[in-house]
Write a protein that holds these residues in place. Structure first.
Motif, PDB file in Angstrom:
ATOM      1  N   GLY A 138      -4.677  -6.491  17.972  1.00 38.57           N
ATOM      2  CA  GLY A 138      -5.289  -7.011  19.253  1.00 38.57           C
ATOM      3  C   GLY A 138      -5.472  -5.525  19.958  1.00 38.57           C
ATOM      4  N   ASP A 139      -4.337  -5.170  20.150  1.00 37.45           N
ATOM      5  CA  ASP A 139      -5.206  -3.134  20.631  1.00 37.45           C
ATOM      6  C   ASP A 139      -6.744  -2.274  20.305  1.00 37.45           C
ATOM      7  OD1 ASP A 139      -2.420  -4.149  21.543  1.00 37.45           O
ATOM      8  OD2 ASP A 139      -1.397  -1.860  20.731  1.00 37.45           O
ATOM      9  N   VAL A 140      -6.681  -2.042  21.187  1.00 38.63           N
ATOM     10  CA  VAL A 140      -7.909  -1.193  21.578  1.00 38.63           C
ATOM     11  C   VAL A 140      -7.775   0.158  20.858  1.00 38.63           C
ATOM     12  CG1 VAL A 140     -10.321  -0.224  22.482  1.00 38.63           C
ATOM     13  CG2 VAL A 140      -9.129  -3.004  22.424  1.00 38.63           C
ATOM     14  N   VAL A 141      -8.291   0.156  20.337  1.00 42.83           N
ATOM     15  CA  VAL A 141      -7.887   2.235  19.824  1.00 42.83           C
ATOM     16  C   VAL A 141      -8.895   3.110  20.643  1.00 42.83           C
ATOM     17  CG1 VAL A 141      -8.004   3.962  18.397  1.00 42.83           C
ATOM     18  CG2 VAL A 141      -6.030   1.560  18.270  1.00 42.83           C
ATOM     19  N   VAL A 142      -9.044   3.355  21.250  1.00 38.81           N
ATOM     20  CA  VAL A 142     -10.881   4.707  22.135  1.00 38.81           C
ATOM     21  C   VAL A 142     -10.022   5.947  21.031  1.00 38.81           C
ATOM     22  CG1 VAL A 142     -11.883   5.188  23.624  1.00 38.81           C
ATOM     23  CG2 VAL A 142     -11.263   2.183  23.922  1.00 38.81           C
ATOM     24  N   LEU A 143     -11.549   6.085  21.123  1.00 44.12           N
ATOM     25  CA  LEU A 143     -11.662   7.704  20.424  1.00 44.12           C
ATOM     26  C   LEU A 143     -12.096   9.027  20.434  1.00 44.12           C
ATOM     27  CD1 LEU A 143     -11.104   5.762  17.638  1.00 44.12           C
ATOM     28  CD2 LEU A 143      -9.624   7.783  17.086  1.00 44.12           C
ATOM     29  N   LEU A 144     -12.344   9.705  20.993  1.00 41.29           N
ATOM     30  CA  LEU A 144     -13.545  10.790  21.708  1.00 41.29           C
ATOM     31  C   LEU A 144     -13.428  11.943  21.236  1.00 41.29           C
ATOM     32  CD1 LEU A 144     -11.904   9.311  24.258  1.00 41.29           C
ATOM     33  CD2 LEU A 144     -14.442  10.512  25.879  1.00 41.29           C
ATOM     34  N   SER A 145     -15.156  12.371  20.179  1.00 34.68           N
ATOM     35  CA  SER A 145     -15.090  13.142  19.550  1.00 34.68           C
ATOM     36  C   SER A 145     -16.585  13.323  20.370  1.00 34.68           C
ATOM     37  CB  SER A 145     -15.135  12.907  18.217  1.00 34.68           C
ATOM     38  OG  SER A 145     -15.572  13.888  17.394  1.00 34.68           O
ATOM     39  N   THR A 146     -16.687  15.219  20.303  1.00 30.63           N
ATOM     40  CA  THR A 146     -18.775  14.918  20.545  1.00 30.63           C
ATOM     41  C   THR A 146     -18.675  15.607  19.247  1.00 30.63           C
ATOM     42  OG1 THR A 146     -17.670  18.020  20.570  1.00 30.63           O
ATOM     43  CG2 THR A 146     -18.529  16.686  22.466  1.00 30.63           C
ATOM     44  N   SER A 147     -18.211  15.935  17.918  1.00 26.20           N
ATOM     45  CA  SER A 147     -18.511  15.975  16.551  1.00 26.20           C
ATOM     46  C   SER A 147     -19.012  14.934  15.844  1.00 26.20           C
ATOM     47  CB  SER A 147     -18.342  17.422  15.905  1.00 26.20           C
ATOM     48  OG  SER A 147     -16.769  17.356  16.002  1.00 26.20           O
ATOM     49  N   GLY A 148     -17.716  13.707  15.858  1.00 28.50           N
ATOM     50  CA  GLY A 148     -17.127  12.853  15.184  1.00 28.50           C
ATOM     51  C   GLY A 148     -16.496  13.515  13.986  1.00 28.50           C
ATOM     52  N   ARG A 149     -16.036  14.469  13.574  1.00 28.06           N
ATOM     53  CA  ARG A 149     -15.288  15.118  12.636  1.00 28.06           C
ATOM     54  C   ARG A 149     -14.106  15.195  11.959  1.00 28.06           C
ATOM     55  NH1 ARG A 149     -20.002  15.345   9.475  1.00 28.06           N
ATOM     56  NH2 ARG A 149     -22.260  15.658  10.655  1.00 28.06           N
ATOM     57  N   SER A 150     -13.171  15.240  13.224  1.00 29.38           N
ATOM     58  CA  SER A 150     -12.125  15.412  13.882  1.00 29.38           C
ATOM     59  C   SER A 150     -11.504  14.792  12.219  1.00 29.38           C
ATOM     60  CB  SER A 150     -11.500  15.700  15.258  1.00 29.38           C
ATOM     61  OG  SER A 150     -12.415  15.662  15.628  1.00 29.38           O
ATOM     62  N   PRO A 151     -10.567  15.770  11.779  1.00 32.07           N
ATOM     63  CA  PRO A 151      -9.562  15.047  10.630  1.00 32.07           C
ATOM     64  C   PRO A 151      -8.370  14.136  11.275  1.00 32.07           C
ATOM     65  CG  PRO A 151     -10.078  16.962   9.967  1.00 32.07           C
ATOM     66  CD  PRO A 151     -10.932  16.670  11.511  1.00 32.07           C
ATOM     67  N   ASN A 152      -7.974  14.686  11.942  1.00 39.07           N
ATOM     68  CA  ASN A 152      -6.919  13.946  12.923  1.00 39.07           C
ATOM     69  C   ASN A 152      -7.732  12.623  13.532  1.00 39.07           C
ATOM     70  OD1 ASN A 152      -8.098  15.016  15.136  1.00 39.07           O
ATOM     71  ND2 ASN A 152      -6.956  15.868  15.978  1.00 39.07           N
ATOM     72  N   LEU A 153      -8.602  12.229  13.971  1.00 36.20           N
ATOM     73  CA  LEU A 153      -9.819  10.802  14.611  1.00 36.20           C
ATOM     74  C   LEU A 153      -9.483   9.851  13.758  1.00 36.20           C
ATOM     75  CD1 LEU A 153     -11.855  12.380  17.927  1.00 36.20           C
ATOM     76  CD2 LEU A 153      -9.387  11.330  17.332  1.00 36.20           C
ATOM     77  N   LEU A 154     -10.193  11.029  12.889  1.00 37.63           N
ATOM     78  CA  LEU A 154     -10.303   9.788  11.131  1.00 37.63           C
ATOM     79  C   LEU A 154      -9.383   9.580  10.489  1.00 37.63           C
ATOM     80  CD1 LEU A 154     -13.175  11.974   9.912  1.00 37.63           C
ATOM     81  CD2 LEU A 154     -13.821   9.810  10.476  1.00 37.63           C
ATOM     82  N   ALA A 155      -8.178   9.688  10.558  1.00 33.99           N
ATOM     83  CA  ALA A 155      -6.806   9.730  10.423  1.00 33.99           C
ATOM     84  C   ALA A 155      -6.065   8.510  11.320  1.00 33.99           C
ATOM     85  CB  ALA A 155      -6.108  10.855  10.335  1.00 33.99           C
ATOM     86  N   ALA A 156      -6.628   9.095  12.506  1.00 29.63           N
ATOM     87  CA  ALA A 156      -6.132   7.671  13.287  1.00 29.63           C
ATOM     88  C   ALA A 156      -6.507   5.987  13.375  1.00 29.63           C
ATOM     89  CB  ALA A 156      -6.340   8.200  14.314  1.00 29.63           C
ATOM     90  N   VAL A 157      -8.316   6.570  12.611  1.00 27.97           N
ATOM     91  CA  VAL A 157      -8.823   4.964  12.110  1.00 27.97           C
ATOM     92  C   VAL A 157      -8.431   4.935  11.141  1.00 27.97           C
ATOM     93  CG1 VAL A 157     -11.056   4.670  11.561  1.00 27.97           C
ATOM     94  CG2 VAL A 157     -11.111   5.984  13.485  1.00 27.97           C
ATOM     95  N   GLN A 158      -7.747   4.632  10.601  1.00 32.77           N
ATOM     96  CA  GLN A 158      -6.660   4.312   8.850  1.00 32.77           C
ATOM     97  C   GLN A 158      -6.144   3.728   9.933  1.00 32.77           C
ATOM     98  OE1 GLN A 158      -8.433   3.951   6.381  1.00 32.77           O
ATOM     99  NE2 GLN A 158     -10.440   5.371   7.353  1.00 32.77           N
ATOM    100  N   ALA A 159      -5.516   4.552  10.474  1.00 38.19           N
ATOM    101  CA  ALA A 159      -4.298   3.639  10.842  1.00 38.19           C
ATOM    102  C   ALA A 159      -4.122   2.470  11.809  1.00 38.19           C
ATOM    103  CB  ALA A 159      -3.148   4.851  11.635  1.00 38.19           C
ATOM    104  N   ALA A 160      -4.972   2.700  12.311  1.00 36.14           N
ATOM    105  CA  ALA A 160      -5.564   1.271  13.449  1.00 36.14           C
ATOM    106  C   ALA A 160      -5.951   0.478  12.500  1.00 36.14           C
ATOM    107  CB  ALA A 160      -6.701   1.786  14.683  1.00 36.14           C
ATOM    108  N   ARG A 161      -6.312   0.493  11.403  1.00 38.38           N
ATOM    109  CA  ARG A 161      -6.809  -0.499  10.414  1.00 38.38           C
ATOM    110  C   ARG A 161      -5.543  -1.515   9.780  1.00 38.38           C
ATOM    111  NH1 ARG A 161     -10.978   2.019   7.746  1.00 38.38           N
ATOM    112  NH2 ARG A 161     -12.078   1.201   9.572  1.00 38.38           N
ATOM    113  N   THR A 162      -4.601  -0.515   9.863  1.00 38.51           N
ATOM    114  CA  THR A 162      -3.429  -1.102   9.286  1.00 38.51           C
ATOM    115  C   THR A 162      -2.603  -1.674  10.339  1.00 38.51           C
ATOM    116  OG1 THR A 162      -1.907   0.375   9.878  1.00 38.51           O
ATOM    117  CG2 THR A 162      -3.141   0.618   7.385  1.00 38.51           C
TER     118      THR A 162
END
Length: 209
Positions: free
Chosen positions: A123-147
């Motif tokens: 139920g928490d919200v994770v907000v990720l900011l990136s101009t490129s949308g390609r940062s590996p650490n942000l993509l990994a965080a999305v997967q962690a948020a899903r878990t």
């Protein structure tokens, strides 16, 4: 007779042209943002309802996007426009001891994901900011948020990009990296304005829980 333009004037004209190009790109990004107003209304309303129920906002980014993520959490913990209660919001890059320890032990791609697994709840919200949308650490965080069952929102540059494809919802803007990043801050302020209004409407004129 040919008039020679002084070097200083030529330099000034080149600089003016550079700035005009920058402004034109900024206007493109702002125009893109106007099309995203309904999304920002929905996000601000949803975020207020979640945080009023005791959920939390986790925000993150790299470089200038990190500064904007921290700007967002400061507005939520403090206030944006008028008096209201504080709410839980954490900028994950701001804990330098955790960031450097995780990067040292697990690699920089894990600096946000491990913190999401530690702090995030369903139920928490994770907000990720990136101009490129390609940062590996942000993509990994999305997967962690899903878990952990958290909802993911991204503010990024134009589609297509991996981050926009990975998150639950994305606000994508056209323009140069600088223009997109500057317009992200405007988007965050719009989000906060909706958030504050929703909180006050739910709590009443006094703005107290």
């Amino acid at each position: 007779m040919t008039t020679t333009i002084p070097a200083r004037t030529a330099t000034a004209e080149r600089s003016a042209a550079i700035l005009n190009d920058h402004l034109a790109s900024h206007l493109d990004a702002v125009e893109g943002l106007t099309r995203e107003v309904p999304r920002l209304v929905a996000w601000g309303t949803d975020l207020a309802d979640r945080l009023l129920r005791g959920r939390r906002l986790l925000a993150m980014g790299n470089g200038g996007s990190a500064a904007e993520a921290q700007h967002l959490t400061a507005e939520i913990v403090g206030r944006f426009d008028g008096e209201r209660p504080p709410f839980s919001a954490i900028a994950l890059h701001a804990d330098t001891s955790s960031v450097t320890a995780i990067a040292n032990d697990y690699g920089y791609d894990e600096v946000f994901a491990r913190q999401v697994r530690a702090h995030g709840r369903a139920g928490d919200v994770v907000v990720l900011l990136s101009t490129s949308g390609r940062s590996p650490n942000l993509l990994a965080a999305v997967q962690a948020a899903r878990t952990v069952g958290a909802t993911t929102w991204a503010l990024c540059g134009d589609r297509p990009n991996p981050l926009a494809s990975a998150v639950d919802e994305a606000l994508c803007l056209p323009g140069t990296s600088a223009a997109v990043q500057e317009t992200h801050l405007l988007a965050l302020h719009l989000l906060c304005r909706v958030f504050d209004e929703r909180v006050r409407s739910r709590l009443g004129a006094g703005g107290e829980r």
